[in-house]
Scaffold this active site. Structure first.
Site, PDB file in Angstrom:
ATOM      1  N   HIS A   1       0.832  -1.225   0.000  1.00  0.00           N
ATOM      2  CA  HIS A   1       0.000   0.000   0.000  1.00  0.00           C
ATOM      3  C   HIS A   1       0.859   1.265   0.000  1.00  0.00           C
ATOM      4  O   HIS A   1       0.415   2.316   0.462  1.00  0.00           O
ATOM      5  CB  HIS A   1      -0.944   0.035   1.211  1.00  0.00           C
ATOM      6  CG  HIS A   1      -1.708  -1.237   1.411  1.00  0.00           C
ATOM      7  ND1 HIS A   1      -2.955  -1.455   0.891  1.00  0.00           N
ATOM      8  CD2 HIS A   1      -1.363  -2.392   2.046  1.00  0.00           C
ATOM      9  CE1 HIS A   1      -3.367  -2.674   1.214  1.00  0.00           C
ATOM     10  NE2 HIS A   1      -2.412  -3.261   1.907  1.00  0.00           N
TER      11      HIS A   1
ATOM     12  N   SER B   1      14.521  21.086 -17.157  1.00  0.00           N
ATOM     13  CA  SER B   1      13.289  21.835 -17.374  1.00  0.00           C
ATOM     14  C   SER B   1      13.627  23.112 -18.124  1.00  0.00           C
ATOM     15  O   SER B   1      14.718  23.663 -17.976  1.00  0.00           O
ATOM     16  CB  SER B   1      12.654  22.169 -16.020  1.00  0.00           C
ATOM     17  OG  SER B   1      11.897  23.359 -16.107  1.00  0.00           O
TER      18      SER B   1
ATOM     19  N   LYS C   1      15.893  21.491 -12.011  1.00  0.00           N
ATOM     20  CA  LYS C   1      15.232  20.204 -12.230  1.00  0.00           C
ATOM     21  C   LYS C   1      16.090  19.156 -12.917  1.00  0.00           C
ATOM     22  O   LYS C   1      16.869  19.436 -13.809  1.00  0.00           O
ATOM     23  CB  LYS C   1      13.963  20.407 -13.084  1.00  0.00           C
ATOM     24  CG  LYS C   1      12.818  21.024 -12.329  1.00  0.00           C
ATOM     25  CD  LYS C   1      12.366  20.180 -11.172  1.00  0.00           C
ATOM     26  CE  LYS C   1      11.146  19.426 -11.296  1.00  0.00           C
ATOM     27  NZ  LYS C   1      10.208  18.988 -11.956  1.00  0.00           N
TER      28      LYS C   1
ATOM     29  N   GLU D   1       9.405   7.727 -17.427  1.00  0.00           N
ATOM     30  CA  GLU D   1       8.005   8.102 -17.646  1.00  0.00           C
ATOM     31  C   GLU D   1       7.492   7.595 -18.997  1.00  0.00           C
ATOM     32  O   GLU D   1       6.340   7.177 -19.126  1.00  0.00           O
ATOM     33  CB  GLU D   1       7.849   9.624 -17.511  1.00  0.00           C
ATOM     34  CG  GLU D   1       8.020  10.064 -16.055  1.00  0.00           C
ATOM     35  CD  GLU D   1       8.138  11.568 -15.873  1.00  0.00           C
ATOM     36  OE1 GLU D   1       7.908  12.316 -16.830  1.00  0.00           O
ATOM     37  OE2 GLU D   1       8.470  11.991 -14.741  1.00  0.00           O
TER      38      GLU D   1
END
Ligand code: ARG
Length: 462
Positions: A160, A281, A287, A294
């Site tokens: 979880h 970024s 970043k 992804e």
């Protein structure tokens, strides 16, 4: 030369094919990927026709020479594929007429495009399945390599997404080895299922020529010929199997990527990547984003989509060949390309991952992850039932939580408040590394176990 621009069926037709349908109905831009398979299947078919004395040896030789010439033209990028000839089969046949003249007309004896296309496609899927198997193995090897360095790297195992019990980073990674091993088995089983040659089924009913289908099957490296000519031209199970296996494999890699994305987040901060697997970024100078992970996570959507489309095309399709089936190829080709890229990226991503060992250890101590160990200890050493021990351990957790301590920060006195009859050995039970190494059951996370599994994996993957 007058026939050069005509379709094969021009004599039967008075009107011209619609221009828009010519564009929409043509598959040449997709199925030109089958040219090698189409040519080898035609060569074997012609050899069979000659062997069976259905066509003359001299004609056979001329056709095969012509086909080889066409192949080298396509290899070199010198072939002009034409939309008006619909697909790879008719583009090649038309070219053969151009190169060797009317003798080309003997090639299409005792076959149809219906058995031709499914034969080519099966050959392609078989070859591409082997390529995918190779790439899955590469990902599995990168997992083994990373796991081998991390059998002692303690991290929290989650259920979880809440800290559950201490595990090794190696053990976590090797879960994916097992998934990929099943994926490989699935792809291997697919080869076994598709390994029957449809060529010679002709349009749908077989042929009156005395062909030798066993010869054709063997020469094209199929186990045997298919056994029902109607099923042969309408079966696309193998395309669905390929897409399904690809979807599952992509799903596994999507989960791995998601694990990594979570672990790499600033909230978790358990792993880093080499810069090769990160992007910046355009506005936020600080970043470093895990874009490759992804894409691996997201592209499973493409694999699911292709599978769903193929299943839908087949639903309710009357038996035998229909044009609907033409769109099977773009789906499988896209599915293959997507999965292959996903596998290539996954291998690189795994190689580039760097566990932040101190942070992992610190986080493994959070969330009272050795509470189960304490319960097990009481049950084993103090002869209590597991439920009673479990309840005492819950009290210990409440005590630690109230006093703002992790379980390994508790003193013997603290523990004695919950259960009197314990000695200092109990402190070892609450240590996360000891906890991990106590999980010696087969398939458990203890370092020695995992090292043993790695040895086994190394042997089997070769
Ligand atoms: N291009 C077709 C396909 O991919 C080949 C078979 C065509 N057969 C036919 N009868 N139209 O399915």
């Amino acid at each position: 030369m007058k026939n050069k621009n005509k379709t094969i069926w021009a004599n039967r037709f008075k009107g011209k094919t619609s221009k828009s349908f010519q564009r929409i109905g043509s598959s040449i831009n997709i199925d030109k990927r089958l040219y090698k398979q189409d040519i080898i299947a035609s060569i074997v078919h012609v050899q069979m026709l000659v062997k069976q004395k259905i066509i003359h040896k001299i004609h056979g030789k001329k056709i095969i020479n012509g086909l080889n010439k066409i192949k080298s033209k396509i290899d070199k990028g010198q072939f002009n594929f034409q939309e008006k000839f619909e697909d790879i089969h008719l583009n090649i046949e038309k070219k053969l007429f151009e190169i060797i003249g009317p003798t080309a007309g003997y090639m299409h004896t005792a076959r149809s495009r219906n058995d031709q296309v499914v034969t080519d496609f099966k050959l392609w899927v078989k070859e591409s399945t082997k390529d995918i198997l190779k790439h899955i193995s590469l990902v599995m090897k990168s997992i083994i390599k990373k796991a081998n360095k991390n059998t002692d790297t303690v991290m929290p195992g989650f259920t979880h997404l809440k800290n559950a019990q201490p595990i090794s980073f190696a053990h976590h990674l090797l879960a994916y080895y097992e998934m990929l091993k099943r994926d490989k088995k699935r792809f291997e089983n697919n080869i076994d299922l598709l390994d029957e040659c449809p060529l010679g089924s002709a349009a749908l009913s077989g042929t009156s020529y005395k062909i030798d289908r066993k010869y054709t099957a063997e020469k094209l490296s199929f186990k045997k010929p298919t056994e029902n000519s109607i099923d042969s031209v309408s079966d696309r199970d193998f395309a669905i199997d390929f897409l399904y296996s690809s979807a599952i494999c992509a799903m596994h890699l999507s989960r791995l990527a998601e694990d990594f994305i979570i672990f790499n987040s600033d909230a978790f901060n358990l792993i880093n990547f080499n810069d090769s697997m990160l992007t910046g970024s355009s506005i936020m100078p600080q970043k470093k984003n895990p874009d490759p992970a992804e894409l691996i996570r997201g592209r499973v959507g493409i694999n699911y989509g292709k599978l769903n489309s193929m299943l839908t095309i087949m639903k309710g399709l009357p038996t035998s060949y229909f044009k609907d089936l033409q769109d099977d190829k773009i789906l499988v080709f896209d599915g293959y390309d997507t999965l292959k890229d996903t596998l290539i990226m996954s291998e690189e991503l795994i190689n580039a991952v760097k566990p932040l060992k101190d942070k992992m250890l610190r986080m493994a101590n959070k969330g009272f992850t050795t509470a189960t160990d304490f319960a097990d200890y009481l049950a084993k050493e103090k002869n209590l039932s597991f439920r009673e021990s479990y309840s005492l351990s819950a009290k210990l957790v409440n005590f630690a939580e109230k006093n703002n301590k992790t379980l390994d920060q508790l003193s013997l006195e603290d523990i004695k408040k919950i259960y009197k009859d314990v000695d200092k050995n109990v402190l070892k039970i609450l240590n996360v590394k000891n906890s991990m190494n106590s999980k010696k059951s087969y398939g458990g996370t203890a370092s020695n176990n995992v090292a043993m599994m790695i040895k086994k994996y190394k042997k089997e993957i070769k």
